[in-house]
Design an enzyme around this catalytic site. Structure first.
Site, PDB file in Angstrom:
ATOM      1  N   LYS A   1       2.126  -3.652   6.701  1.00  0.00           N
ATOM      2  CA  LYS A   1       2.522  -3.716   5.277  1.00  0.00           C
ATOM      3  C   LYS A   1       4.032  -3.520   5.136  1.00  0.00           C
ATOM      4  O   LYS A   1       4.683  -4.174   4.321  1.00  0.00           O
ATOM      5  CB  LYS A   1       1.774  -2.653   4.459  1.00  0.00           C
ATOM      6  CG  LYS A   1       0.287  -2.921   4.337  1.00  0.00           C
ATOM      7  CD  LYS A   1       0.002  -4.190   3.541  1.00  0.00           C
ATOM      8  CE  LYS A   1      -1.472  -4.571   3.552  1.00  0.00           C
ATOM      9  NZ  LYS A   1      -1.750  -5.870   2.950  1.00  0.00           N
TER      10      LYS A   1
ATOM     11  N   TYR B   1      -1.822  -1.044  10.962  1.00  0.00           N
ATOM     12  CA  TYR B   1      -2.089  -1.579   9.621  1.00  0.00           C
ATOM     13  C   TYR B   1      -0.942  -1.223   8.669  1.00  0.00           C
ATOM     14  O   TYR B   1      -0.380  -2.077   7.983  1.00  0.00           O
ATOM     15  CB  TYR B   1      -3.412  -1.030   9.060  1.00  0.00           C
ATOM     16  CG  TYR B   1      -3.554  -1.273   7.573  1.00  0.00           C
ATOM     17  CD1 TYR B   1      -3.794  -2.552   7.086  1.00  0.00           C
ATOM     18  CD2 TYR B   1      -3.410  -0.226   6.641  1.00  0.00           C
ATOM     19  CE1 TYR B   1      -3.887  -2.792   5.723  1.00  0.00           C
ATOM     20  CE2 TYR B   1      -3.497  -0.464   5.290  1.00  0.00           C
ATOM     21  CZ  TYR B   1      -3.740  -1.747   4.830  1.00  0.00           C
ATOM     22  OH  TYR B   1      -3.822  -1.985   3.478  1.00  0.00           O
TER      23      TYR B   1
ATOM     24  N   SER C   1       0.832  -1.202   0.000  1.00  0.00           N
ATOM     25  CA  SER C   1       0.000   0.000   0.000  1.00  0.00           C
ATOM     26  C   SER C   1       0.866   1.251   0.000  1.00  0.00           C
ATOM     27  O   SER C   1       1.979   1.249   0.549  1.00  0.00           O
ATOM     28  CB  SER C   1      -0.858  -0.019   1.269  1.00  0.00           C
ATOM     29  OG  SER C   1      -1.431   1.242   1.486  1.00  0.00           O
TER      30      SER C   1
HETATM   31  N1  LIG Z   1      -8.817  -1.340  -0.596  1.00  0.00           N
HETATM   32  C1  LIG Z   1      -7.811  -0.517  -0.325  1.00  0.00           C
HETATM   33  O1  LIG Z   1      -8.011   0.692  -0.175  1.00  0.00           O
HETATM   34  C2  LIG Z   1      -6.399  -1.036  -0.245  1.00  0.00           C
HETATM   35  C3  LIG Z   1      -5.326  -0.151  -0.417  1.00  0.00           C
HETATM   36  C4  LIG Z   1      -4.018  -0.643  -0.321  1.00  0.00           C
HETATM   37  C5  LIG Z   1      -3.800  -1.994  -0.042  1.00  0.00           C
HETATM   38  N2  LIG Z   1      -4.856  -2.824   0.129  1.00  0.00           N
HETATM   39  C6  LIG Z   1      -4.600  -4.238   0.425  1.00  0.00           C
HETATM   40  O2  LIG Z   1      -5.146  -5.040  -0.598  1.00  0.00           O
HETATM   41  C7  LIG Z   1      -5.584  -6.290  -0.083  1.00  0.00           C
HETATM   42  C8  LIG Z   1      -7.028  -6.534  -0.494  1.00  0.00           C
HETATM   43  O3  LIG Z   1      -7.811  -5.447  -0.033  1.00  0.00           O
HETATM   44  P1  LIG Z   1      -9.370  -5.364  -0.304  1.00  0.00           P
HETATM   45  O4  LIG Z   1      -9.716  -3.931  -0.362  1.00  0.00           O
HETATM   46  O5  LIG Z   1      -9.751  -6.260  -1.416  1.00  0.00           O
HETATM   47  O6  LIG Z   1      -9.903  -5.938   1.088  1.00  0.00           O
HETATM   48  P2  LIG Z   1     -11.140  -6.906   1.373  1.00  0.00           P
HETATM   49  O7  LIG Z   1     -11.336  -6.905   2.838  1.00  0.00           O
HETATM   50  O8  LIG Z   1     -12.284  -6.575   0.503  1.00  0.00           O
HETATM   51  O9  LIG Z   1     -10.557  -8.319   0.895  1.00  0.00           O
HETATM   52  C9  LIG Z   1      -9.752  -9.110   1.716  1.00  0.00           C
HETATM   53  C10 LIG Z   1     -10.343 -10.514   1.689  1.00  0.00           C
HETATM   54  O10 LIG Z   1      -9.516 -11.362   2.479  1.00  0.00           O
HETATM   55  C11 LIG Z   1     -10.344 -12.180   3.313  1.00  0.00           C
HETATM   56  N3  LIG Z   1      -9.480 -12.537   4.437  1.00  0.00           N
HETATM   57  C12 LIG Z   1      -8.940 -11.728   5.393  1.00  0.00           C
HETATM   58  N4  LIG Z   1      -8.140 -12.442   6.207  1.00  0.00           N
HETATM   59  C13 LIG Z   1      -8.170 -13.726   5.745  1.00  0.00           C
HETATM   60  C14 LIG Z   1      -7.513 -14.914   6.125  1.00  0.00           C
HETATM   61  N5  LIG Z   1      -6.679 -14.962   7.171  1.00  0.00           N
HETATM   62  N6  LIG Z   1      -7.755 -16.054   5.415  1.00  0.00           N
HETATM   63  C15 LIG Z   1      -8.590 -16.037   4.348  1.00  0.00           C
HETATM   64  N7  LIG Z   1      -9.226 -14.922   3.923  1.00  0.00           N
HETATM   65  C16 LIG Z   1      -9.004 -13.784   4.621  1.00  0.00           C
HETATM   66  C17 LIG Z   1     -11.559 -11.347   3.614  1.00  0.00           C
HETATM   67  O11 LIG Z   1     -12.679 -12.132   3.913  1.00  0.00           O
HETATM   68  C18 LIG Z   1     -11.745 -10.596   2.291  1.00  0.00           C
HETATM   69  O12 LIG Z   1     -12.562 -11.335   1.406  1.00  0.00           O
HETATM   70  C19 LIG Z   1      -5.353  -6.218   1.412  1.00  0.00           C
HETATM   71  O13 LIG Z   1      -4.115  -6.833   1.702  1.00  0.00           O
HETATM   72  C20 LIG Z   1      -5.277  -4.735   1.693  1.00  0.00           C
HETATM   73  O14 LIG Z   1      -4.497  -4.442   2.836  1.00  0.00           O
HETATM   74  C21 LIG Z   1      -6.150  -2.393   0.012  1.00  0.00           C
END
Ligand SMILES: NC(=O)c1ccc[n+]([C@@H]2O[C@H](COP(=O)([O-])OP(=O)(O)OC[C@H]3O[C@@H](n4cnc5c(N)ncnc54)[C@H](O)[C@@H]3O)[C@@H](O)[C@H]2O)c1
Length: 335
Positions: free
Chosen positions: A154, A150, A125
């Site tokens: 990362k 958080y 991120s």
């Molecule tokens: N959305 C954002 O703004 C953003 C920005 C930068 C980085 N990220 C990173 O991108 C990744 C995906 O983000 P997102 O927005 O799709 O989030 P999200 O919460 O929609 O998706 C994450 C998924 O992982 C699942 N999950 C969490 N822990 C788990 C585990 N231990 N085992 C199995 N499943 C698990 C959740 O049920 C969910 O479906 C994350 O690592 C997040 O930190 C997101």
């Protein structure tokens, strides 16, 4: 057809990436515990792609589950999305975030080592840059002390990946530093599905427009930015999904141990007020919003220098902010 394990594949970014993988002749194999998503996403994915979606329900830090997946499928690589991501909650429950985000990655790395799976794309991120001194941020911009557990998770994950790659012949990893993912699949069948009160701007915008939230608060309009509100680099989730496919293709060309990081953004900063204006223009819906005080800890402005990902991975964004607003609104209306 190469099979790619996607942890968190039922989530926001993972589900869109599953679609793009299928469009590029990969077969996604999902593990998700549905802690922040719904099983119905899988039906939607099948509707969009006209393909059967393989999903294992469970924790991706459960080694016996991972071993079962590897027994059932010859995996070519992993995209590790699964993590908790709510910045505010992470300051209240830091250990919950460290446990899920760090332990799951350690298990994934051990699993890859033991099953001789070479390629990993990791969800990092732009939060690792904090409030940068110079804009736009390149991948060489120094990372700052994280503002939240958080963000720190990362940073630590990136560091663990560097050490893992150094230690193990043949491991190839790309960390993608996402800027601000927005938008939804143009079909309106999948999108961001926040549980409870949204943490991100655009779901708050669409929920306010839909009457689910009474009003949207803009945190500060007196910053040193074009209209005083904070600046972010909003990247359409389909473009972000495409970056994962490009990253996998690039890793496949590498011979030896390999680690690199890429910014994934548009290279353009837009203010929060511009997002609201664009949403109103595209949808013809008037938003009820107010200007509130600055929110402590908010990064004032950040956007990506995208030269590296453009030149090395050959990745360019195709969608505009207006496209993102249209697609997010379509998705919200469908809900
Ligand atoms: N959305 C954002 O703004 C953003 C920005 C930068 C980085 N990220 C990173 O991108 C990744 C995906 O983000 P997102 O927005 O799709 O989030 P999200 O919460 O929609 O998706 C994450 C998924 O992982 C699942 N999950 C969490 N822990 C788990 C585990 N231990 N085992 C199995 N499943 C698990 C959740 O049920 C969910 O479906 C994350 O690592 C997040 O930190 C997101």
């Amino acid at each position: 057809m190469k099979k790619i394990l996607i942890t968190g594949g039922a989530g926001y970014i993972g589900s869109h990436t599953a679609v793009e993988l299928i469009n590029s002749d990969f077969e996604p194999i999902i593990i998700d515990d549905f802690s922040n998503s719904q099983e119905s996403v899988l039906d939607r994915l099948e509707e969009i792609t006209s393909r059967k979606i393989t999903c294992y329900q469970g924790d991706c830090a459960d080694r016996s589950l991972l071993d079962q997946v590897a027994k059932d499928h010859q995996l070519s690589g992993v995209i590790h999305f699964a993590a908790f991501k709510a910045v505010g909650e992470s300051t209240e429950l830091p250990l919950k975030y460290y446990r899920n985000n760090l332990v799951s990655l350690i298990e994934i790395m051990e699993f890859m080592r033991d099953h001789k799976i070479q390629d990993l794309v990791f969800s990092s991120s732009c939060t690792v840059y904090g409030q940068p001194d110079i804009l736009p941020v390149t991948e060489a911009t120094p990372r700052k002390d994280a503002e939240s557990p958080y963000g720190n998770s990362k940073k630590v994950c990136e560091d663990m990946l560097v050490d893992f790659v150094k230690s193990k012949p043949g491991i190839r990893v790309i960390s993608l530093r996402y800027f601000n993912p927005v938008g939804a699949h143009p079909s309106g069948k999948i999108g961001e599905l926040p549980q409870g009160k949204p943490n991100n701007l655009v779901p708050f915008v669409t929920q306010t427009a839909a009457g689910i939230r009474e009003k949207l608060t803009v945190f500060g309009d007196d910053y040193d930015t074009p209209d005083g509100s904070c600046v972010r680099d909003f990247i359409h989730v389909m473009d972000l999904a495409d970056a994962h496919v490009k990253a996998l293709a690039y890793l496949d060309e590498k011979q030896n141990n390999f680690y690199d990081v890429f910014n994934v953004g548009t290279g353009k900063g837009d203010t929060v007020l511009q997002v609201i204006k664009t949403f109103e223009e595209v949808t013809n819906v008037k938003l009820n919003y107010e200007i509130g005080p600055r929110r402590p800890g908010d990064v004032v402005k950040i956007w990506a220098d995208t030269k590296k990902i453009n030149e090395v991975l050959g990745w360019y964004p195709k969608y505009s902010l207006a496209d993102s607003m249209r697609d997010s609104w379509n998705w919200q209306k469908g809900l």
